[in-house]
Design a protein around this motif. Structure first.
Motif, PDB file in Angstrom:
ATOM      1  N   LYS A 298     -19.136  -4.706 -14.924  1.00  0.00           N
ATOM      2  CA  LYS A 298     -17.882  -5.437 -15.122  1.00  0.00           C
ATOM      3  C   LYS A 298     -17.185  -4.868 -16.356  1.00  0.00           C
ATOM      4  N   LEU A 299     -16.092  -4.190 -16.139  1.00  0.00           N
ATOM      5  CA  LEU A 299     -15.393  -3.469 -17.188  1.00  0.00           C
ATOM      6  C   LEU A 299     -14.266  -4.307 -17.786  1.00  0.00           C
ATOM      7  N   SER A 300     -13.837  -3.912 -18.957  1.00  0.00           N
ATOM      8  CA  SER A 300     -12.700  -4.575 -19.605  1.00  0.00           C
ATOM      9  C   SER A 300     -11.410  -3.886 -19.172  1.00  0.00           C
ATOM     10  N   ILE A 301     -11.037  -4.108 -17.905  1.00  0.00           N
ATOM     11  CA  ILE A 301      -9.812  -3.550 -17.340  1.00  0.00           C
ATOM     12  C   ILE A 301      -9.041  -4.676 -16.667  1.00  0.00           C
ATOM     13  N   SER A 302      -7.841  -4.378 -16.222  1.00  0.00           N
ATOM     14  CA  SER A 302      -7.011  -5.425 -15.614  1.00  0.00           C
ATOM     15  C   SER A 302      -7.402  -5.721 -14.171  1.00  0.00           C
ATOM     16  N   TYR A 303      -8.095  -4.782 -13.524  1.00  0.00           N
ATOM     17  CA  TYR A 303      -8.466  -4.885 -12.113  1.00  0.00           C
ATOM     18  C   TYR A 303      -7.247  -4.930 -11.200  1.00  0.00           C
ATOM     19  N   ARG A 304      -6.164  -4.333 -11.627  1.00  0.00           N
ATOM     20  CA  ARG A 304      -4.989  -4.228 -10.767  1.00  0.00           C
ATOM     21  C   ARG A 304      -5.237  -3.168  -9.682  1.00  0.00           C
ATOM     22  N   PHE A 305      -4.391  -3.211  -8.666  1.00  0.00           N
ATOM     23  CA  PHE A 305      -4.526  -2.295  -7.539  1.00  0.00           C
ATOM     24  C   PHE A 305      -4.581  -0.841  -8.006  1.00  0.00           C
ATOM     25  N   VAL A 306      -3.706  -0.475  -8.927  1.00  0.00           N
ATOM     26  CA  VAL A 306      -3.618   0.919  -9.352  1.00  0.00           C
ATOM     27  C   VAL A 306      -4.929   1.389  -9.971  1.00  0.00           C
ATOM     28  N   GLU A 307      -5.622   0.504 -10.700  1.00  0.00           N
ATOM     29  CA  GLU A 307      -6.902   0.890 -11.288  1.00  0.00           C
ATOM     30  C   GLU A 307      -7.978   1.043 -10.229  1.00  0.00           C
ATOM     31  N   HIS A 308      -8.024   0.115  -9.281  1.00  0.00           N
ATOM     32  CA  HIS A 308      -8.976   0.256  -8.177  1.00  0.00           C
ATOM     33  C   HIS A 308      -8.726   1.565  -7.426  1.00  0.00           C
ATOM     34  N   ALA A 309      -7.468   1.894  -7.209  1.00  0.00           N
ATOM     35  CA  ALA A 309      -7.128   3.125  -6.491  1.00  0.00           C
ATOM     36  C   ALA A 309      -7.604   4.354  -7.260  1.00  0.00           C
ATOM     37  N   GLN A 310      -7.477   4.318  -8.576  1.00  0.00           N
ATOM     38  CA  GLN A 310      -7.944   5.440  -9.393  1.00  0.00           C
ATOM     39  C   GLN A 310      -9.463   5.595  -9.304  1.00  0.00           C
ATOM     40  N   TYR A 311     -10.176   4.480  -9.353  1.00  0.00           N
ATOM     41  CA  TYR A 311     -11.634   4.541  -9.253  1.00  0.00           C
ATOM     42  C   TYR A 311     -12.071   5.011  -7.868  1.00  0.00           C
ATOM     43  N   LEU A 312     -11.402   4.527  -6.833  1.00  0.00           N
ATOM     44  CA  LEU A 312     -11.745   4.973  -5.480  1.00  0.00           C
ATOM     45  C   LEU A 312     -11.523   6.481  -5.339  1.00  0.00           C
ATOM     46  N   GLY A 313     -10.370   6.940  -5.816  1.00  0.00           N
ATOM     47  CA  GLY A 313     -10.089   8.367  -5.734  1.00  0.00           C
ATOM     48  C   GLY A 313     -11.112   9.187  -6.484  1.00  0.00           C
ATOM     49  N   GLY A 314     -11.502   8.708  -7.672  1.00  0.00           N
ATOM     50  CA  GLY A 314     -12.515   9.419  -8.446  1.00  0.00           C
ATOM     51  C   GLY A 314     -13.862   9.431  -7.759  1.00  0.00           C
ATOM     52  N   PHE A 315     -14.201   8.313  -7.128  1.00  0.00           N
ATOM     53  CA  PHE A 315     -15.474   8.228  -6.400  1.00  0.00           C
ATOM     54  C   PHE A 315     -15.513   9.235  -5.247  1.00  0.00           C
ATOM     55  N   ILE A 316     -14.437   9.262  -4.454  1.00  0.00           N
ATOM     56  CA  ILE A 316     -14.400  10.186  -3.313  1.00  0.00           C
ATOM     57  C   ILE A 316     -14.435  11.635  -3.798  1.00  0.00           C
ATOM     58  N   ASP A 317     -13.726  11.933  -4.887  1.00  0.00           N
ATOM     59  CA  ASP A 317     -13.731  13.294  -5.433  1.00  0.00           C
ATOM     60  C   ASP A 317     -15.136  13.733  -5.824  1.00  0.00           C
ATOM     61  N   LYS A 318     -15.938  12.796  -6.323  1.00  0.00           N
ATOM     62  CA  LYS A 318     -17.287  13.131  -6.758  1.00  0.00           C
ATOM     63  C   LYS A 318     -18.277  13.202  -5.597  1.00  0.00           C
ATOM     64  N   VAL A 319     -18.179  12.241  -4.667  1.00  0.00           N
ATOM     65  CA  VAL A 319     -19.185  12.111  -3.614  1.00  0.00           C
ATOM     66  C   VAL A 319     -18.870  12.968  -2.398  1.00  0.00           C
TER      67      VAL A 319
ATOM     68  N   SER B 112      -8.706  -2.116   2.925  1.00  0.00           N
ATOM     69  CA  SER B 112      -7.716  -1.478   3.799  1.00  0.00           C
ATOM     70  C   SER B 112      -6.532  -0.962   2.989  1.00  0.00           C
ATOM     71  N   ALA B 113      -6.054  -1.768   2.044  1.00  0.00           N
ATOM     72  CA  ALA B 113      -4.921  -1.328   1.222  1.00  0.00           C
ATOM     73  C   ALA B 113      -5.295  -0.074   0.427  1.00  0.00           C
ATOM     74  N   LEU B 114      -6.479  -0.099  -0.181  1.00  0.00           N
ATOM     75  CA  LEU B 114      -6.928   1.054  -0.954  1.00  0.00           C
ATOM     76  C   LEU B 114      -7.173   2.262  -0.053  1.00  0.00           C
ATOM     77  N   GLY B 115      -7.774   2.008   1.116  1.00  0.00           N
ATOM     78  CA  GLY B 115      -8.059   3.100   2.040  1.00  0.00           C
ATOM     79  C   GLY B 115      -6.808   3.709   2.632  1.00  0.00           C
ATOM     80  N   PHE B 116      -5.875   2.871   3.077  1.00  0.00           N
ATOM     81  CA  PHE B 116      -4.615   3.388   3.624  1.00  0.00           C
ATOM     82  C   PHE B 116      -3.844   4.155   2.555  1.00  0.00           C
ATOM     83  N   ASP B 117      -3.833   3.621   1.338  1.00  0.00           N
ATOM     84  CA  ASP B 117      -3.123   4.284   0.243  1.00  0.00           C
ATOM     85  C   ASP B 117      -3.733   5.657  -0.021  1.00  0.00           C
ATOM     86  N   TRP B 118      -5.089   5.732  -0.066  1.00  0.00           N
ATOM     87  CA  TRP B 118      -5.739   7.018  -0.292  1.00  0.00           C
ATOM     88  C   TRP B 118      -5.463   7.969   0.869  1.00  0.00           C
ATOM     89  N   ALA B 119      -5.527   7.449   2.090  1.00  0.00           N
ATOM     90  CA  ALA B 119      -5.293   8.292   3.268  1.00  0.00           C
ATOM     91  C   ALA B 119      -3.870   8.846   3.278  1.00  0.00           C
TER      92      ALA B 119
END
Length: 215
Positions: free
Chosen positions: A6-27, A42-49
């Motif tokens: 549990k991080l000290s972040i806002s947990y807004r959509f844009v932050e989740h999207a950044q973490y998802l993108g970073g995860f996919i880039d690594k894995v 779905s929102a994060l996945g469609f946005d990344w797609a």
């Protein structure tokens, strides 16, 4: 979220999207992927797609988030009343952070069966500490409704327009009555999406993963 730190972040959509993108880039740094997505996934996945169209082989989705032009399109009756309350800073924090309403109330409302004690405990464990419930509060406030929040609404509108035009293979699970995708709305998407196969799973509300498992 979940068992993650549990991080000290806002947990807004844009932050989740950044973490998802970073995860996919690594894995999965290269090659095609098939995304299986629901709700905010779905929102994060469609946005990344949308932003990585050359990486996507197909989309599997259910109870998905789209830009909602009106509150009535987003929710009806008691559900609309509840989510309006969640989007009020003071009331929403009291309900979600202090009273744990998402785990203790909303989880059950999104199911057509009763969770076992073990299942409910698994869902609840990451949020036993009220200090860890910030993401549960933030998500209702990120739903793109009537143009708000503007940045999320803009990104959802972009991926939604692309989704309606792309020829990517799509597998769309839907249920009756659905929570954010009603039977009527499901039919609309089956009529308007390209290269889509619909799978009706019977009775279900929001967490269709639990419905499909027992179908």
């Amino acid at each position: 979220m979940g068992a993650s730190s549990k991080l000290s972040i806002s947990y807004r959509f844009v932050e989740h999207a950044q973490y998802l993108g970073g995860f996919i880039d690594k894995v999965i740094p290269e090659g095609k992927v098939i995304l299986v997505i629901q709700d905010w996934g779905s929102a994060l996945g469609f946005d990344w797609a949308f932003r990585h169209q050359d990486r996507v082989a197909g989309l599997v989705f259910m109870e998905f988030i789209r830009p909602f032009p009106t509150w009535d399109d987003a929710a009806q009756g008691k559900a609309q009343e509840t989510f309006r309350a969640f989007r009020d800073e003071a009331t929403g924090r009291k309900l979600i952070i202090e009273q744990n309403a998402f785990i203790d109330v909303m989880l059950d409302r999104g199911l057509v069966r009763k969770l076992t004690t073990e299942e409910k405990a698994y869902y609840a464990k990451p949020y036993e500490n009220p200090a860890h419930r910030e993401p549960l509060f933030r998500w209702p406030n990120e739903i793109p409704i009537e143009g708000h929040p503007p940045d999320v609404y803009e990104r959802a509108s972009s991926y939604h327009e692309w989704l309606l035009e792309t020829q990517l293979p799509k597998l769309f699970f839907w249920a009756v009555s659905g929570r954010i995708v009603s039977a009527e709305k499901a039919q609309w998407y089956l009529d308007h999406l390209k290269n889509v196969k619909g799978v009706f799973v019977g009775k279900g509300t929001h967490f269709l993963q639990e419905t499909i498992l027992i179908a």
